[in-house]
Design a protein around this motif. Structure first.
Motif, PDB file in Angstrom:
ATOM      1  N   SER A  40     -18.132 -20.458 -25.505  1.00 36.17           N
ATOM      2  CA  SER A  40     -18.234 -19.198 -24.764  1.00 36.17           C
ATOM      3  C   SER A  40     -18.952 -19.367 -23.429  1.00 36.17           C
ATOM      4  N   SER A  41     -20.040 -20.146 -23.420  1.00 33.32           N
ATOM      5  CA  SER A  41     -20.817 -20.326 -22.194  1.00 33.32           C
ATOM      6  C   SER A  41     -20.019 -21.029 -21.094  1.00 33.32           C
ATOM      7  N   GLU A  42     -18.954 -21.748 -21.474  1.00 30.57           N
ATOM      8  CA  GLU A  42     -18.145 -22.488 -20.515  1.00 30.57           C
ATOM      9  C   GLU A  42     -16.927 -21.702 -20.030  1.00 30.57           C
ATOM     10  N   LEU A  43     -16.700 -20.527 -20.607  1.00 31.08           N
ATOM     11  CA  LEU A  43     -15.487 -19.770 -20.272  1.00 31.08           C
ATOM     12  C   LEU A  43     -15.456 -19.248 -18.832  1.00 31.08           C
ATOM     13  N   PRO A  44     -16.589 -18.827 -18.233  1.00 27.50           N
ATOM     14  CA  PRO A  44     -16.509 -18.431 -16.816  1.00 27.50           C
ATOM     15  C   PRO A  44     -16.015 -19.556 -15.917  1.00 27.50           C
ATOM     16  N   ALA A  45     -16.472 -20.780 -16.184  1.00 27.16           N
ATOM     17  CA  ALA A  45     -16.010 -21.924 -15.389  1.00 27.16           C
ATOM     18  C   ALA A  45     -14.532 -22.177 -15.634  1.00 27.16           C
ATOM     19  N   LEU A  46     -14.077 -21.991 -16.875  1.00 24.15           N
ATOM     20  CA  LEU A  46     -12.654 -22.144 -17.174  1.00 24.15           C
ATOM     21  C   LEU A  46     -11.830 -21.119 -16.403  1.00 24.15           C
ATOM     22  N   ALA A  47     -12.317 -19.880 -16.348  1.00 24.76           N
ATOM     23  CA  ALA A  47     -11.608 -18.835 -15.599  1.00 24.76           C
ATOM     24  C   ALA A  47     -11.465 -19.229 -14.135  1.00 24.76           C
ATOM     25  N   GLU A  48     -12.510 -19.784 -13.553  1.00 23.22           N
ATOM     26  CA  GLU A  48     -12.454 -20.215 -12.154  1.00 23.22           C
ATOM     27  C   GLU A  48     -11.434 -21.332 -11.966  1.00 23.22           C
ATOM     28  N   ARG A  49     -11.415 -22.287 -12.907  1.00 20.60           N
ATOM     29  CA  ARG A  49     -10.451 -23.386 -12.794  1.00 20.60           C
ATOM     30  C   ARG A  49      -9.021 -22.863 -12.901  1.00 20.60           C
ATOM     31  N   CYS A  50      -8.812 -21.897 -13.766  1.00 27.39           N
ATOM     32  CA  CYS A  50      -7.472 -21.310 -13.889  1.00 27.39           C
ATOM     33  C   CYS A  50      -7.011 -20.724 -12.559  1.00 27.39           C
ATOM     34  N   ILE A  51      -7.889 -19.966 -11.902  1.00 29.04           N
ATOM     35  CA  ILE A  51      -7.534 -19.339 -10.623  1.00 29.04           C
ATOM     36  C   ILE A  51      -7.293 -20.403  -9.563  1.00 29.04           C
ATOM     37  N   GLU A  52      -8.120 -21.443  -9.552  1.00 31.90           N
ATOM     38  CA  GLU A  52      -7.944 -22.525  -8.582  1.00 31.90           C
ATOM     39  C   GLU A  52      -6.596 -23.222  -8.750  1.00 31.90           C
ATOM     40  N   MET A  53      -6.130 -23.327  -9.986  1.00 34.31           N
ATOM     41  CA  MET A  53      -4.893 -24.058 -10.265  1.00 34.31           C
ATOM     42  C   MET A  53      -3.628 -23.250 -10.009  1.00 34.31           C
ATOM     43  N   THR A  54      -3.770 -21.944  -9.805  1.00 33.59           N
ATOM     44  CA  THR A  54      -2.563 -21.142  -9.603  1.00 33.59           C
ATOM     45  C   THR A  54      -1.788 -21.587  -8.369  1.00 33.59           C
ATOM     46  N   GLY A  55      -2.508 -21.953  -7.311  1.00 34.65           N
ATOM     47  CA  GLY A  55      -1.837 -22.401  -6.093  1.00 34.65           C
ATOM     48  C   GLY A  55      -1.193 -23.764  -6.237  1.00 34.65           C
ATOM     49  N   LEU A  56      -1.763 -24.587  -7.120  1.00 35.92           N
ATOM     50  CA  LEU A  56      -1.230 -25.937  -7.329  1.00 35.92           C
ATOM     51  C   LEU A  56      -0.061 -25.947  -8.301  1.00 35.92           C
ATOM     52  N   HIS A  57       0.007 -24.914  -9.129  1.00 35.61           N
ATOM     53  CA  HIS A  57       1.061 -24.860 -10.150  1.00 35.61           C
ATOM     54  C   HIS A  57       1.713 -23.476 -10.133  1.00 35.61           C
ATOM     55  N   PRO A  58       2.497 -23.178  -9.095  1.00 37.37           N
ATOM     56  CA  PRO A  58       3.095 -21.834  -8.978  1.00 37.37           C
ATOM     57  C   PRO A  58       3.988 -21.473 -10.151  1.00 37.37           C
ATOM     58  N   GLU A  59       4.568 -22.473 -10.798  1.00 38.05           N
ATOM     59  CA  GLU A  59       5.425 -22.223 -11.960  1.00 38.05           C
ATOM     60  C   GLU A  59       4.662 -21.504 -13.069  1.00 38.05           C
ATOM     61  N   PHE A  60       3.358 -21.801 -13.171  1.00 33.66           N
ATOM     62  CA  PHE A  60       2.539 -21.239 -14.246  1.00 33.66           C
ATOM     63  C   PHE A  60       1.451 -20.304 -13.716  1.00 33.66           C
TER      64      PHE A  60
END
Length: 217
Positions: free
Chosen positions: A128-148
């Motif tokens: 749970s404590s790591e989920l905010p960082a995971l959320a940030e990584r997800c947003i960062e990856m949207t531009g790199l992986h437009p398919e997903f």
């Protein structure tokens, strides 16, 4: 999910009570995972789970119209206290849409697997404590992986929800399915957290049910 006909993931008086009530009384076992059982009846699919965090995230996201989560057709909410834990631990029930497993040989599935491995460093359980960082990584990856991109946005939503609920993330390919009518990728069980607070009216009902069943035994 496992599909053994005689599998019984849940046991105890509260589960037996749920199983004797509609809609599960008329339904038959379909399959189960680690914290959830699926039942089917007349083409309808019901999900009974002890994972309150995933259940309530899916309910909230589905109600908002997010197409990348399992569609909740009817939310029954918390239907009984848990047989395994005391306090704010319950069985949650919903009628859900039918989805298909991902084809491991499909090129899109393989690209998604590669993305999830990079996103989680091959650790599907995210505390749970790591989920905010995971959320940030997800947003960062949207531009790199437009398919997903839209799926990653939904994963970020799940991570933020899980952090607020003090649940863990369960980010793996097994917890993503495909909607057959549209081909959309769908989060089916992105969190892992059996403790989830019911509202006042729900708790009053659940406390009364607990007392009634304890008295009856």
């Amino acid at each position: 999910m496992k599909t053994m006909r005689s599998a019984q993931l849940f046991q105890g008086p509260f589960f037996e009570h749920i199983h004797q009530q509609e809609p599960l009384r008329s339904a038959e076992y379909f399959c189960h995972g680690s914290l959830s059982m699926l039942f089917q009846c007349d083409g309808r699919l019901y999900r009974l789970t002890r994972d309150g965090s995933s259940h309530n995230f899916l309910v909230e996201a589905s109600a908002s119209g997010n197409s990348h989560v399992t569609r909740i057709i009817r939310d029954y909410g918390p239907v009984a206290p848990s047989d395994e834990e005391t306090g704010e631990y319950y069985y949650w029930l919903a009628e859900v849409e039918w989805l298909h497993d991902l084809d491991p040989q499909d090129a899109v599935t393989q690209r998604l697997h590669t993305l999830l491995s990079a996103l989680t460093d091959d650790e599907s359980l995210i505390f749970s404590s790591e989920l905010p960082a995971l959320a940030e990584r997800c947003i960062e990856m949207t531009g790199l992986h437009p398919e997903f991109a839209t799926l990653l946005d939904t994963l970020a939503m799940a991570a933020r929800f899980g952090h607020r609920a003090e649940a863990d993330g369960d980010i793996k390919l097994d917890n993503i399915m495909r909607r057959p009518a549209t081909g959309e990728l769908v989060l089916s069980d992105p969190l892992s957290g059996t403790r989830f607070r019911a509202n006042d009216a729900q708790r009053a009902y659940l406390d009364a049910l607990r007392n009634a069943l304890i008295t009856a035994t």
